[in-house]
Write an enzyme that holds these catalytic residues in place. Structure first.
Site, PDB file in Angstrom:
ATOM      1  N   LYS A 173      33.272  50.663  36.850  1.00  0.00           N
ATOM      2  CA  LYS A 173      31.773  50.833  37.333  1.00  0.00           C
ATOM      3  C   LYS A 173      32.817  52.247  38.194  1.00  0.00           C
ATOM      4  CE  LYS A 173      31.173  46.248  39.350  1.00  0.00           C
ATOM      5  NZ  LYS A 173      31.716  45.588  40.147  1.00  0.00           N
ATOM      6  N   LYS A 205      40.672  50.299  32.046  1.00  0.00           N
ATOM      7  CA  LYS A 205      39.182  49.464  31.187  1.00  0.00           C
ATOM      8  C   LYS A 205      38.753  50.134  31.866  1.00  0.00           C
ATOM      9  CE  LYS A 205      39.210  47.394  35.845  1.00  0.00           C
ATOM     10  NZ  LYS A 205      38.261  46.044  36.228  1.00  0.00           N
ATOM     11  N   LYS A 232      43.452  51.905  42.964  1.00  0.00           N
ATOM     12  CA  LYS A 232      42.247  52.335  43.767  1.00  0.00           C
ATOM     13  C   LYS A 232      42.530  52.744  45.214  1.00  0.00           C
ATOM     14  CE  LYS A 232      38.772  49.272  42.246  1.00  0.00           C
ATOM     15  NZ  LYS A 232      37.643  48.156  42.662  1.00  0.00           N
TER      16      LYS A 232
HETATM   17  N1  AQP Z   1      36.541  45.810  31.288  1.00  0.00           N
HETATM   18  C1  AQP Z   1      36.342  44.547  31.848  1.00  0.00           C
HETATM   19  N2  AQP Z   1      36.596  43.816  31.021  1.00  0.00           N
HETATM   20  C2  AQP Z   1      37.022  42.304  30.650  1.00  0.00           C
HETATM   21  N3  AQP Z   1      36.508  42.099  32.601  1.00  0.00           N
HETATM   22  C3  AQP Z   1      36.027  42.811  33.604  1.00  0.00           C
HETATM   23  N4  AQP Z   1      35.543  42.940  35.224  1.00  0.00           N
HETATM   24  C4  AQP Z   1      36.040  43.887  35.743  1.00  0.00           C
HETATM   25  N5  AQP Z   1      36.216  44.908  35.018  1.00  0.00           N
HETATM   26  C5  AQP Z   1      36.796  44.285  33.401  1.00  0.00           C
HETATM   27  C6  AQP Z   1      35.556  41.786  35.450  1.00  0.00           C
HETATM   28  O1  AQP Z   1      34.959  41.661  35.978  1.00  0.00           O
HETATM   29  C7  AQP Z   1      34.121  40.810  37.518  1.00  0.00           C
HETATM   30  C8  AQP Z   1      33.607  41.429  38.265  1.00  0.00           C
HETATM   31  O2  AQP Z   1      34.463  42.823  38.174  1.00  0.00           O
HETATM   32  P1  AQP Z   1      34.126  43.355  40.672  1.00  0.00           P
HETATM   33  O3  AQP Z   1      32.843  44.079  40.619  1.00  0.00           O
HETATM   34  O4  AQP Z   1      34.326  42.677  41.762  1.00  0.00           O
HETATM   35  O5  AQP Z   1      35.554  44.087  39.919  1.00  0.00           O
HETATM   36  P2  AQP Z   1      36.321  45.180  38.979  1.00  0.00           P
HETATM   37  O6  AQP Z   1      37.438  44.320  38.657  1.00  0.00           O
HETATM   38  O7  AQP Z   1      37.009  46.323  40.542  1.00  0.00           O
HETATM   39  O8  AQP Z   1      35.412  45.929  38.332  1.00  0.00           O
HETATM   40  P3  AQP Z   1      34.993  47.157  38.137  1.00  0.00           P
HETATM   41  O9  AQP Z   1      33.653  46.944  37.096  1.00  0.00           O
HETATM   42  O10 AQP Z   1      36.358  48.319  37.416  1.00  0.00           O
HETATM   43  O11 AQP Z   1      34.876  48.273  39.564  1.00  0.00           O
HETATM   44  P4  AQP Z   1      35.920  49.535  39.663  1.00  0.00           P
HETATM   45  O12 AQP Z   1      35.555  50.665  39.801  1.00  0.00           O
HETATM   46  O13 AQP Z   1      35.035  49.438  41.435  1.00  0.00           O
HETATM   47  O14 AQP Z   1      36.955  48.528  40.089  1.00  0.00           O
HETATM   48  C9  AQP Z   1      35.753  40.302  37.838  1.00  0.00           C
HETATM   49  O15 AQP Z   1      35.572  39.145  36.915  1.00  0.00           O
HETATM   50  C10 AQP Z   1      36.543  41.410  36.847  1.00  0.00           C
HETATM   51  O16 AQP Z   1      37.461  40.535  36.157  1.00  0.00           O
END
Ligand code: AQP
Length: 332
Positions: free
Chosen positions: A197, A194, A111
């Site tokens: 968001k 992966k 990040k």
């Molecule tokens: N691609 C994924 N596959 C399976 N699980 C996922 N999670 C996130 N992406 C995937 C799971 O969703 C939960 C919430 O995630 P989060 O909102 O706390 O943050 P993150 O992991 O940083 O999610 P994002 O969507 O990828 O956000 P950004 O783009 O901001 O980094 C967690 O349990 C996570 O494991």
């Protein structure tokens, strides 16, 4: 006693990965465990967010929980910032966690990217706050996607060091619950990244509120190779995009990847993608519609968050008091 804690960042674009990796499992666990589910808004501001958008996104996370089937009469649903224990315990954990441990966290590296010097201290300390989120409730199990495994290992390290440093048996060593056939859903545009968001491309992810047209278009454009689907799961090993779509199908249908291949071996993506679209619509359509309905009634969502915060606070307050006494703070 087992207690579940987990959270999702209110950073918009809630997607299929968030649902299959986390939220769907929240629903499945609530009949067997005491469950505490949070919109982790303090994590969301580690990268600057527009305040009005953040407020909307907090409600959206709560709406996603409710629409997916989290029952607020069984599980606790609340916003992290409304329970002071998270911030209080995070500070104590900042004094436990070692800088060397944080330096190994891959999420920070990804990040912060090349601009590390300009990243916020909050982004760096994120795993310490995450440990506090969980341990403020002495939670024992945490349902998450695979990407959070490293942060949970750090949570265990923090718990263990606290227990050792103060010679207590205060915190449990939490177990991750990484469940289902899609624990790491990949981007629809690039099978090596992966689904997330923050990906700049809307075509990289399916969001929970996508309607038929968006869903069909995104899956039609999803990157694949030219071969038909194979007979054996092993033959997906060097076909990341194909493997991802099969994994998504398996998770949505609640069957194994092997069962998906039993049905679709030899099929071209021109056959498989429309079938996946129909399945996704069947599973997601009602959730997206319910989310939109709930978002149109913020008063209802806010009332659930308020009640959830009171219940969460009632659990966390005595634990924080115990922690403060342990480290030597005076309790007025
Ligand atoms: N691609 C994924 N596959 C399976 N699980 C996922 N999670 C996130 N992406 C995937 C799971 O969703 C939960 C919430 O995630 P989060 O909102 O706390 O943050 P993150 O992991 O940083 O999610 P994002 O969507 O990828 O956000 P950004 O783009 O901001 O980094 C967690 O349990 C996570 O494991």
């Amino acid at each position: 006693m087992s207690r579940i804690f987990s959270g999702v960042q209110p950073t918009g674009n809630l997607h299929l990965g968030n649902y299959l990796g986390a939220i769907r499992n929240f629903v499945r666990l609530q009949d067997d465990y005491e469950c505490i589910y949070c919109a982790v808004d303090m994590h969301a501001i580690t990268i600057w967010k527009d305040p009005a958008e953040l407020r909307r996104n907090i409600r959206e996370v709560a709406a996603a929980y409710l629409a997916s089937g989290v029952d607020p009469t069984k599980s606790i649903i609340f916003a992290q910032s409304s329970v002071p224990a998270h911030a209080e315990l995070a500070w104590i954990f900042n004094c436990i966690v070692r800088i060397g441990w944080l330096n190994r966290m891959t999420q920070f590296k990804e990040k912060a990217g090349k601009n590390r010097e300009n990243a916020s201290l909050g982004l760096y300390a994120y795993p310490s706050l995450m440990a506090a989120d969980i341990l403020a409730y002495k939670a024992t199990h945490v349902p998450v996607g695979e990407d959070q495994k490293q942060h949970l290992e750090l949570t265990r390290d923090i718990a263990q060091k606290f227990n050792n440093d103060y010679e207590v048996e205060m915190f449990p060593l939490v177990e991750p619950l990484i469940l289902g056939e899609a624990t790491r859903v990949m981007s629809l545009r690039d099978g090596s990244k992966k689904m997330s968001k923050s990906d700049p491309s809307d075509y990289s992810r399916i969001v929970l509120t996508d309607g038929r047209d968006e869903l069909a278009k995104k899956l039609r454009k999803a990157r694949t190779d030219a071969d038909p689907l194979p007979e054996k799961v092993e033959d997906l090993a060097d076909r990341p995009e194909a493997s991802n779509l099969v994994g998504i199908y398996a998770a949505l249908a609640d069957i194994s990847k092997a069962d998906v291949l039993k049905e679709y071996a030899g099929s071209q993506f021109s056959t498989f993608k429309p079938a996946l679209t129909e399945l996704a619509l069947e599973k997601f359509g009602p959730i997206g519609e319910e989310m939109k309905r709930l978002m149109a009634d913020p008063g209802h969502v806010d009332a659930i968050l308020k009640e959830g915060a009171e219940r969460a606070n009632a659990i966390a307050e005595p634990i924080i008091k115990e922690v403060k006494e342990t480290v030597g703070f005076l309790i007025p």
